[in-house]
Scaffold this active site. Sequence first.
Site, PDB file in Angstrom:
ATOM      1  N   VAL A   1     -18.641  84.760  81.567  1.00 42.11           N
ATOM      2  CA  VAL A   1     -19.792  83.920  81.912  1.00 42.11           C
ATOM      3  C   VAL A   1     -20.771  84.011  80.750  1.00 42.11           C
ATOM      4  O   VAL A   1     -20.956  85.087  80.166  1.00 42.11           O
ATOM      5  CB  VAL A   1     -20.448  84.380  83.230  1.00 42.11           C
ATOM      6  CG1 VAL A   1     -21.671  83.530  83.556  1.00 42.11           C
ATOM      7  CG2 VAL A   1     -19.437  84.317  84.374  1.00 42.11           C
ATOM      8  N   GLU A   2     -21.404  82.910  80.415  1.00 44.94           N
ATOM      9  CA  GLU A   2     -22.234  82.865  79.209  1.00 44.94           C
ATOM     10  C   GLU A   2     -23.388  83.856  79.225  1.00 44.94           C
ATOM     11  O   GLU A   2     -23.879  84.272  78.169  1.00 44.94           O
ATOM     12  CB  GLU A   2     -22.773  81.448  78.984  1.00 44.94           C
ATOM     13  CG  GLU A   2     -23.647  80.900  80.071  1.00 44.94           C
ATOM     14  CD  GLU A   2     -22.869  80.064  81.081  1.00 44.94           C
ATOM     15  OE1 GLU A   2     -23.468  79.142  81.641  1.00 44.94           O
ATOM     16  OE2 GLU A   2     -21.666  80.337  81.314  1.00 44.94           O
ATOM     17  N   THR A   3     -23.831  84.257  80.409  1.00 42.16           N
ATOM     18  CA  THR A   3     -24.950  85.193  80.491  1.00 42.16           C
ATOM     19  C   THR A   3     -24.560  86.620  80.141  1.00 42.16           C
ATOM     20  O   THR A   3     -25.429  87.486  80.045  1.00 42.16           O
ATOM     21  CB  THR A   3     -25.565  85.146  81.897  1.00 42.16           C
ATOM     22  OG1 THR A   3     -24.519  85.181  82.873  1.00 42.16           O
ATOM     23  CG2 THR A   3     -26.401  83.890  82.083  1.00 42.16           C
ATOM     24  N   GLY A   4     -23.253  86.898  79.973  1.00 39.66           N
ATOM     25  CA  GLY A   4     -22.842  88.218  79.506  1.00 39.66           C
ATOM     26  C   GLY A   4     -21.652  88.862  80.179  1.00 39.66           C
ATOM     27  O   GLY A   4     -20.932  89.636  79.540  1.00 39.66           O
TER      28      GLY A   4
ATOM     29  N   ASN B   1     -14.060  80.682  79.819  1.00 40.46           N
ATOM     30  CA  ASN B   1     -15.400  80.659  80.406  1.00 40.46           C
ATOM     31  C   ASN B   1     -15.352  79.815  81.659  1.00 40.46           C
ATOM     32  O   ASN B   1     -14.645  78.807  81.709  1.00 40.46           O
ATOM     33  CB  ASN B   1     -16.419  80.058  79.428  1.00 40.46           C
ATOM     34  CG  ASN B   1     -17.728  79.661  80.116  1.00 40.46           C
ATOM     35  OD1 ASN B   1     -17.839  78.569  80.678  1.00 40.46           O
ATOM     36  ND2 ASN B   1     -18.703  80.546  80.094  1.00 40.46           N
TER      37      ASN B   1
END
EC number: 2.8.3.8
Length: 531
Positions: free
Chosen positions: A332-335, A306
Site C-alpha cells: 500500500v502506498e502509505t507504507g 500495489n
Amino acid sequence: MKPVKPPRINGRVPVLSAQEAVNYIPDEATLCVLGAGGGILEATTLITALADKYKQTQTPRNLSIISPTGLGDRADRGISPLAQEGLVKWALCGHWGQSPRISELAEQNKIIAYNYPQGVLTQTLRAAAAHQPGIISDIGIGTFVDPRQQGGKLNEVTKEDLIKLVEFDNKEYLYYKAIAPDIAFIRATTCDSEGYATFEDEVMYLDALVIAQAVHNNGGIVMMQVQKMVKKATLHPKSVRIPGYLVDIVVVDPDQTQLYGGAPVNRFISGDFTLDDSTKLSLPLNQRKLVARRALFEMRKGAVGNVGVGIADGIGLVAREEGCADDFILTVETGPIGGITSQGIAFGANVNTRAILDMTSQFDFYHGGGLDVCYLSFAEVDQHGNVGVHKFNGKIMGTGGFIDISATSKKIIFCGTLTAGSLKTEITDGKLNIVQEGRVKKFIRELPEITFSGKIALERGLDVRYITERAVFTLKEDGLHLIEIAPGVDLQKDILDKMDFTPVISPELKLMDERLFIDAAMGFVLPEAAH
C-alpha cells in the site's frame, strides 16, 4: 513572519494543552497536517483545537494547508473542521475526498486549490527539508497535473503555476515546486521528555519524519500529539522515529486512539499480533468479489504489487480464500508491505503486515518502476483508455497515489463496474444477472480531465486492463479492445449500449472464466512469472 517557538527549559520539550499550542500559529502560516483516512496518525486534538479557536476568535486567518495523504472519514473529520471561510485561503493536497468540507470550499471557488500526486507531494516536502526548490519527475506527464493541461489546479480562482514542463537530454519532465511549511501537526504514540518519539501503537509511519524535518529546517514549529510521555532516554533507539530536536511542542492526549472510535489500540493492526491462518475472512459472492477474482487472474508468482482503495481492495481476501496469498506481495502506498489489506476509510490498516516503510520511500520504489502490477479503482474511462478519478460529477476527490502508481507499474489493472448509480446485480447458476442497471455510464467518449493517460502508458510499454463485473478490456494503439464478457449478459444490450463509445471487439472474444461465478473456492493456481 515566522512563528515564534516556545523556549525549552533544561532541554525539556514544552508540554502544552492543544488550546495553548494553537495560539502559536500566526495569520498567513502554512500548516502541514500528517494523517491518513480513518484516524491513522491524525492529530485530532490539535485539529479540533484550531477549528474551535477560529470559531471563537476568527484567528488565525488565511492559513495555507498542505495535506499529503487523505485524512478523514469522507464526512466531518480529518481536516474538514478547518473548512471555515477566513481560516483557510489556500490548500495543496494529495487527496481531497476524505475531508469533503475542504473539497467543497474548493468546488465553490472559496479557496485556492492544488492537487499534486501524493508521492510527488511527500517528495517535495523532503526537498523543502533539504532547502531544494522542488523535484523533477516524469510522474504526471500527460495527466491533469501536466501544465499543458490543468497543471494540478482544481478551480477557477487558482492561477499561480506551481508545476512547470522542463526538458533534460531530450526527455520531458515536470518540475514540482516545493512549499516549505511553517507549522506541522504530527502524531506519535509515546515521547520522552525531550521529544524523542515512537510509533508502537500506530498503523504506519507515513511521512511524519519528512514533515517534521521540512518544518524544522525552515524555521517553523513542529507540534506533536502523543498518547503518553516517559522519562528522558528510556525509549529504545531503534524504535524512535522522530528525534527530539525536531519537536517544539508536545500535546498529550491520554484518550488518543489508533483509529476513529473503538478500542485505543488493535494489536493485530499495530503488528503486535498475527491473525491465525484458520481465521475465516471472506467476501460474499457479489460484483465486488467477482471483479477482485478476475483481477487476481492477472497476478503472477513472486510479483510485487500495489492495491488501491475501492473495489480493487478485495483482491487480498480473494487470494487468501484461494490459498495463494503468500505467493506474491501486495503493498500500500502509505507504507505497509504484505499482509491482508483493509477496506474502507481506514485503508492501509492491514493485519499480518510483513514490513512497514515510511511513505516517501515507498513512493521512491513505485516511481522507479518497482511494481510488477497494480490494482486501482476507476471512476470514468474514455475511448483512448484515459482514466479519471480526481474529479467527477463536480466533486473534487484528488488523485491520492493513483498517478504515482499507474505511471510506471509494468501491468496496470483498473477495477470497477461498467455503470454506476444504483447498479444491482446477482450471480446465480453461474451467470451474472443485471437486476437494476446503473443510471450513470462510466465509459464515456472523452474525459474532461485525465488522471491516467492511456497514450503515455502505451508509449512506456505498459500492459493495461480494465476489469468490470460484466466485461474485460485491454488497451491497444487503436483504443480499448473488449476481450471477455460475463456469461448471462447480452453483448449489445448490457455492454455496448451502456458505453458512450464502441470498443474494438476482439476476434478472440470469450466468456469470463466460469469459476468466477461459482460460490465456492475457484481452485485457482497462480501462474509462474514470465521471464
